[in-house]
Enzyme design. Structure first.
Site, PDB file in Angstrom:
ATOM      1  N   ASP A  90     -28.458   2.858 -24.294  1.00 30.10           N
ATOM      2  CA  ASP A  90     -29.879   2.626 -24.065  1.00 30.10           C
ATOM      3  C   ASP A  90     -30.370   1.692 -25.170  1.00 30.10           C
ATOM      4  O   ASP A  90     -29.792   1.627 -26.253  1.00 30.10           O
ATOM      5  CB  ASP A  90     -30.642   3.966 -24.082  1.00 30.10           C
ATOM      6  CG  ASP A  90     -32.007   3.845 -23.389  1.00 30.10           C
ATOM      7  OD1 ASP A  90     -32.422   2.716 -23.044  1.00 30.10           O
ATOM      8  OD2 ASP A  90     -32.660   4.890 -23.209  1.00 30.10           O
ATOM      9  N   CYS A 276     -21.384  33.383 -16.250  1.00 23.32           N
ATOM     10  CA  CYS A 276     -20.826  32.034 -16.104  1.00 23.32           C
ATOM     11  C   CYS A 276     -19.336  32.084 -16.388  1.00 23.32           C
ATOM     12  O   CYS A 276     -18.897  32.817 -17.274  1.00 23.32           O
ATOM     13  CB  CYS A 276     -21.546  31.101 -17.073  1.00 23.32           C
ATOM     14  SG  CYS A 276     -20.691  29.568 -17.428  1.00 23.32           S
TER      15      CYS A 276
END
Ligand code: GUN
Ligand code: ZN
Length: 484
Positions: A90, A276
């Protein structure tokens, strides 16, 4: 531009694609974890081990770092970060949006991104915040677009340039910006300045902005949703045609002791169990995790694993043609996400032409399902049937004599002739017992069929319990039912 994008499979407006930038090839939908060289709880090579095919980092930080600037220039980003996948950089635009000014020009940041060997370069766009008025948005957009033109002028059509799409909250400006970026040859378009929307759960507005930008961006372009990192909204964004995400969320949430799941985030301090399958969650109890001196790093690893796994779930849902069902799951995790999903469904006419014609299955999961693109598509196609003089719609499933054509009825789609019984979507849809909203939606199919056959006289037979609703929905039709 040597960025190329090829669509391999699709569902709704979502795609599985192959993105090439220079020598690197990745699959989309794609998540680029954000790497900050100064405070990195997870190394890029660990990211690679978790399945990250690419990462994104901020060139501005490298360019202003006494520690990393020279190394980035001499070694290149890939060696410095120890990552041989795709690296996008970026510009200083994010700093621009936070601090109001950056001491770098468009040309300088692009030359620097080139010099450090970035695979995808971002010009110095201006992320105009959502509350900006039209005058400001227009002025800043004009600057952004002039920088995109400058970038192509400086580096030529073969540079791996991203073309950010700005335009604030003005749909027409977003659309025009997307079209202009496409016209300039950009095949990789990040939709910018949406972070403030996502931070404050303004998902309905996010849907508006993305749909507006997508209207202008060529369908063949790869679309990146800048700064989108919460896995609960990936599916919704992919359904609209976003292909790439970047996540700092995994680290920001971890810093804040937050545990990501594909259906929202939780404070780790409030968790008794870790639901999870990642190694962190299997290797620790909730209490051990909470008390670990490595909490931030462990949470970052888990958050990243969950986010990357969600991308895999989305890819699989696209292959299976069941992306709407995944979107439906995920958007129930927050009322604003649900609102955004409903808004998207209300405008599903725009998505329908991009959706695929045949899918493996259609599961009805409530009123929202009646607004899906498959229902719309069916009801548009049903008008192609020629029904002849006297038409029976046997909503009760009982054939009667004396009609030129006999149709059955499956809500939420509507009427169907017996020969379509086995074809998609009639044959592949699973619906629960009828309820009002699906019957109402199915009546729309009758209305469309009748409008396409003005010479036909329709008689509808239905079970007594539905007669009131059907008569109300179709006041100009003959609605009958056998008395019990
Ligand atoms: N990161 C998050 N949003 C933006 C944006 O609008 N532009 C750029 N360049 N980076 C971002
Ligand atoms: Zn985990």
């Amino acid at each position: 531009m040597p960025i190329s994008f090829e669509v391999l499979d699709k569902d709704i407006a979502g795609r599985i694609g192959r993105l090439k930038a220079g020598a690197k090839t990745v699959k989309t939908p794609l998540l680029l974890p954000v790497v900050n060289p100064h405070l990195q709880p997870v190394s890029p090579s660990e990211m690679k081990d978790l399945g990250a095919e690419g990462i994104i980092t901020n060139a501005y930080i490298f360019s202003r770092s006494s520690e990393f600037r020279e190394r980035a220039l001499s070694e290149g980003l890939h060696r410095l970060l120890g990552f041989d996948g795709m690296i996008m950089t970026d510009s200083g635009s994010f700093q621009l949006s936070v601090y109001g000014d950056v001491s770098i020009s468009n040309r300088e940041t692009l030359e620097f991104q080139q010099a450090i060997g970035s695979d995808i370069w971002v010009p110095l766009d201006i992320p105009t915040p959502p509350d900006a008025d039209r005058t400001r948005v227009e002025e800043e957009l004009a600057v952004t677009m002039s920088r995109l033109r400058e970038a192509v002028g400086l580096f030529g059509p073969d540079a791996p340039l991203a073309g950010p799409v700005q335009g604030g909250m003005y749909d027409d400006l977003r659309e025009a910006a997307g079209r202009e970026a496409g016209g300039l040859g950009y095949v990789f378009c990040p939709i910018g300045a949406v972070v403030p929307l996502m931070e404050s759960y303004r998902y309905p507005e996010l849907v508006r902005v993305v749909m507006a930008a997508k209207r202008g961006i060529p369908v063949s372009s790869c679309v990146h949703l800048f700064g989108a990192g919460h896995p609960a909204m990936f599916a919704l964004a992919v359904a609209m045609g976003c292909d790439v995400f970047d996540s700092a969320a995994y680290a920001l949430y971890a810093k804040d002791r937050r545990y990501l799941t594909p259906s929202g985030s939780r404070r780790v301090d409030e968790m008794a169990h870790l639901p999870c399958p990642c190694p962190v969650c299997r290797g620790h109890t909730a209490e051990e995790l909470r008390e670990s001196p490595e909490l931030e790093r462990l949470l970052s690893l888990h958050n990243l694993a969950v986010s990357l796994a969600e991308i895999s779930s989305i890819r699989q849902a696209i292959s299976d043609g069941i992306l709407w069902e995944l979107v439906d799951d995920r958007c129930r995790s927050h009322p604003r996400l649900l609102q955004a999903y409903r808004d998207l469904l209300a405008g599903s006419g725009e998505l329908e032409p991009q959706d695929r014609v045949v899918k493996r299955r259609f599961f009805y999961r409530g009123a929202e399902s009646g607004r899906r693109t498959e229902v719309l598509a069916y009801q548009q196609r049903i008008g192609r049937l020629e029904t002849g003089g006297r038409v029976l719609v046997a909503m009760d499933g009982r054939v009667r004599e004396g009609y030129d054509s006999v149709l059955f009825f499956k809500p939420p789609f509507g009427p169907y002739p017996p020969e379509l019984r086995e074809t998609f979507p009639i044959g592949q849809s699973e619906i629960p017992d009828w309820e009002e909203s699906m019957v109402v939606q199915g009546c729309e199919g009758i209305r469309r069929l009748s409008a396409a056959n003005p010479g036909s006289l329709f008689t509808i037979f239905c079970a007594p319990e539905w007669a009131g609703i059907v008569a109300r929905e179709l006041p100009s039709f003959e609605v009958c039912c056998d008395q019990p």
